[in-house]
Design a protein around this motif. Sequence first.
Motif, PDB file in Angstrom:
ATOM      1  N   VAL A 199      55.331  22.111  29.651  1.00 46.42           N
ATOM      2  CA  VAL A 199      55.237  20.674  29.646  1.00 46.42           C
ATOM      3  C   VAL A 199      53.924  20.247  28.725  1.00 46.42           C
ATOM      4  O   VAL A 199      53.155  21.268  28.278  1.00 46.42           O
ATOM      5  N   GLU A 200      53.613  19.171  28.403  1.00 41.53           N
ATOM      6  CA  GLU A 200      52.416  18.500  27.801  1.00 41.53           C
ATOM      7  C   GLU A 200      52.240  17.200  28.221  1.00 41.53           C
ATOM      8  O   GLU A 200      53.188  16.602  28.734  1.00 41.53           O
ATOM      9  N   VAL A 201      51.022  16.551  28.002  1.00 44.70           N
ATOM     10  CA  VAL A 201      50.753  15.336  28.335  1.00 44.70           C
ATOM     11  C   VAL A 201      50.545  14.435  27.047  1.00 44.70           C
ATOM     12  O   VAL A 201      49.741  14.928  26.009  1.00 44.70           O
ATOM     13  N   VAL A 202      51.243  13.453  26.962  1.00 44.78           N
ATOM     14  CA  VAL A 202      51.236  12.664  25.763  1.00 44.78           C
ATOM     15  C   VAL A 202      50.020  11.599  26.182  1.00 44.78           C
ATOM     16  O   VAL A 202      50.169  10.804  27.020  1.00 44.78           O
ATOM     17  N   ALA A 203      49.017  11.696  25.392  1.00 48.62           N
ATOM     18  CA  ALA A 203      47.757  10.983  25.647  1.00 48.62           C
ATOM     19  C   ALA A 203      47.941   9.545  25.493  1.00 48.62           C
ATOM     20  O   ALA A 203      47.959   8.908  24.215  1.00 48.62           O
ATOM     21  N   SER A 204      47.501   8.635  26.347  1.00 47.74           N
ATOM     22  CA  SER A 204      47.510   7.116  25.977  1.00 47.74           C
ATOM     23  C   SER A 204      45.953   6.697  25.822  1.00 47.74           C
ATOM     24  O   SER A 204      45.634   5.659  25.155  1.00 47.74           O
ATOM     25  N   GLU A 205      45.163   7.329  26.431  1.00 47.05           N
ATOM     26  CA  GLU A 205      43.856   7.035  26.428  1.00 47.05           C
ATOM     27  C   GLU A 205      42.775   8.361  26.516  1.00 47.05           C
ATOM     28  O   GLU A 205      43.051   9.063  27.237  1.00 47.05           O
ATOM     29  N   ILE A 206      41.697   8.441  25.668  1.00 48.18           N
ATOM     30  CA  ILE A 206      41.063   9.719  25.759  1.00 48.18           C
ATOM     31  C   ILE A 206      39.314   9.070  25.926  1.00 48.18           C
ATOM     32  O   ILE A 206      39.055   8.279  25.024  1.00 48.18           O
ATOM     33  N   ASN A 207      38.701   9.537  26.973  1.00 47.44           N
ATOM     34  CA  ASN A 207      37.396   9.043  26.979  1.00 47.44           C
ATOM     35  C   ASN A 207      36.403  10.368  26.894  1.00 47.44           C
ATOM     36  O   ASN A 207      36.684  11.306  27.549  1.00 47.44           O
ATOM     37  N   VAL A 208      35.566  10.269  26.168  1.00 48.51           N
ATOM     38  CA  VAL A 208      34.588  11.483  25.930  1.00 48.51           C
ATOM     39  C   VAL A 208      33.441  11.278  27.101  1.00 48.51           C
ATOM     40  O   VAL A 208      32.743  10.375  27.307  1.00 48.51           O
ATOM     41  N   LEU A 209      33.525  12.156  28.116  1.00 49.13           N
ATOM     42  CA  LEU A 209      32.751  12.034  29.186  1.00 49.13           C
ATOM     43  C   LEU A 209      31.238  12.523  28.927  1.00 49.13           C
ATOM     44  O   LEU A 209      30.450  12.104  29.377  1.00 49.13           O
ATOM     45  N   ASN A 210      31.551  13.520  28.088  1.00 43.09           N
ATOM     46  CA  ASN A 210      30.096  14.353  27.412  1.00 43.09           C
ATOM     47  C   ASN A 210      30.362  15.025  26.306  1.00 43.09           C
ATOM     48  O   ASN A 210      31.495  16.001  26.380  1.00 43.09           O
TER      49      ASN A 210
END
Length: 601
Positions: free
Chosen positions: A94-105
């Motif tokens: 499986v894989e995850v199609v990203a809708s949002e990515i936040n850089v936490l650090n």
Amino acid sequence: MLKTLFCGDLRPEHAGQDVVLAGWVNRRRDQGGLIFIDLRDRWGICQIVVDEENAPDAHANANNARNEYVLQVKGKVRMRPEGTSNPDLATGEVEVVASEINVLNPAKTPPFYINKEDNIEEAVRMKYRYLDLRRPKMQNNIVLRHKAVKFIRDWLDERGFVEVETPILFKTTPEGARDFLVPSRLQPGKFYALPQSPQQLKQLLMVGGYERYFQIARCFRDEDLRGQRQPEFTQLDLEMSFVEREDVMQLNETMMRELVKKVTPDKRIMEEPFPRLLYKDAMDWYGSDKPDIRYDLRAIDISDLAGKSGFPVFVNNVEAGHPVRVLRAPGMAGELSGTKLRQVAAELEDMAKAAGAKGLAYIALSSDPNGEAKGPISKFFTVDQKVELFERTGAQPGDLLLFMSDRKEVVWDVTDVLRRHLAQELGLLDTSLLAFCWVIDFPEFLWNEDEQRWDPSQHLFTMPMPEDVTLLDTDPGAARGSQYDMVCNGFEVAGGSIRIHDRALQEKIFPLIGQNMESAREQFGHILEAFEYGVPPHGGIAWGIDRIVALLAGEPNIREVIAFPKSQTGADVMSGTPSAAEPGQLAELHIKLDLPEEDEE
Ligand code: ASP
């Protein structure tokens, strides 16, 4: 929670679900409009796909991200397109199609690869231990350690043991090492000693009526850090009342066997129940009280035969009461030419000499069954003597027989060194095998030649074997102690004993080990006094948790299973420990430094 699922838990059953993941960028592959990120957390790695067209903001963030950035990813799980699944990865379908990515650090480029099993220099690993700990191998080791300790706690709890914490600031406990001292501010000039083990306190808990005690205890010994010692290490410390040697051994053997099967089912225990070796045999056969019995390579005593040979060194040694023993190195002479054979023999002799021997004689058997036996001492044995020698040692064509003769202590040391070397050389070290055994019937005391006195072979609370108690008055060196050591693959993994629980007997030990009664009473008055108030017979053991976990993890070094170990000089290079104290702190403690010159520069 900043995540709804762990990266490593992602499976086909999640397809179609919206998930939030968070972890570290293990790897990033930029294919123009598409960016693939392997996102890693403690549970594993999963693949994130970011499509520039459908999620331009997420794509921009993914574009800026580098290895070890901490990201939060929101998206939908889908099955990977036909032909692109990765069977090497638990999440590989499986894989995850990203809708949002936040850089936490964000993260600087790490000084070594986290995502590759590289040979990284240990000093660098230790300086950046927090990064080293991120590597899957280290995480597995630390989690294995947790599982082992949890197993032990649960197992003992089910059997009525109580975990009791004992003080870290205490008085000296003699386990044969140097104490770490802590100055007392409230009582100037006085010091606490960090416990070398909770030995006295666990015995006092028996006086206190707890009957079954254990503790995962931190112990401190200020020793030179030869080999793999650590100044602080962890023991499973255990004590039981109303027991005999057999009871403690049985309980601990059962716990160990079940522990291995539960946490490392892929390891094979060589023999169950664990074989038992008398100390004397362990020394004579293997030259060590912690023999590696994964391989046999046992020293065979041929003193009687060698005493009748024509070789003056053997004859004289046997007359003086010293042994002659033979180690058989299977196939080691093989097809070697004369020169090569002499070279191999000389290398082995150098090792024997480094271990204290004056020399190392050999006989090499030709791989042709009708061939001549070679070696300078061969001519000193008659044909019949040679036949008997080969029979006793089980010699086969091509074998190399190594002869050791000296004081028995020297022969022990040489046996140990050569056995370990031959095992390595002959490829006999099976890392999937755990060869446990018990060593029992240790001497109560060992002679300390330098100090001209007896030293306790374990510690001064060890009860002599009941039938040997009277020997304390007549022949202390012949008295056996009730000590038992559990050994695995050449390491002592646990050691304990039945204890003295009688004041008069305990007091008898002090003068024997060169301690005057006055200082003994000052140091151990509390335990001697306690021994007058109804003491149950008791005994216990301590397991070296670091070593046991290292063996279970298949790691040669205990530093690999300790989250923040010390270096060979007792330092923590990451934090710069130990460090100088502020003058004000020293003044409060009434301490003035008197440093050796090179340290003052
Ligand atoms: N206190 C001992 C040790 O630390 C073990 C024991 O006798 O239980 O080695």
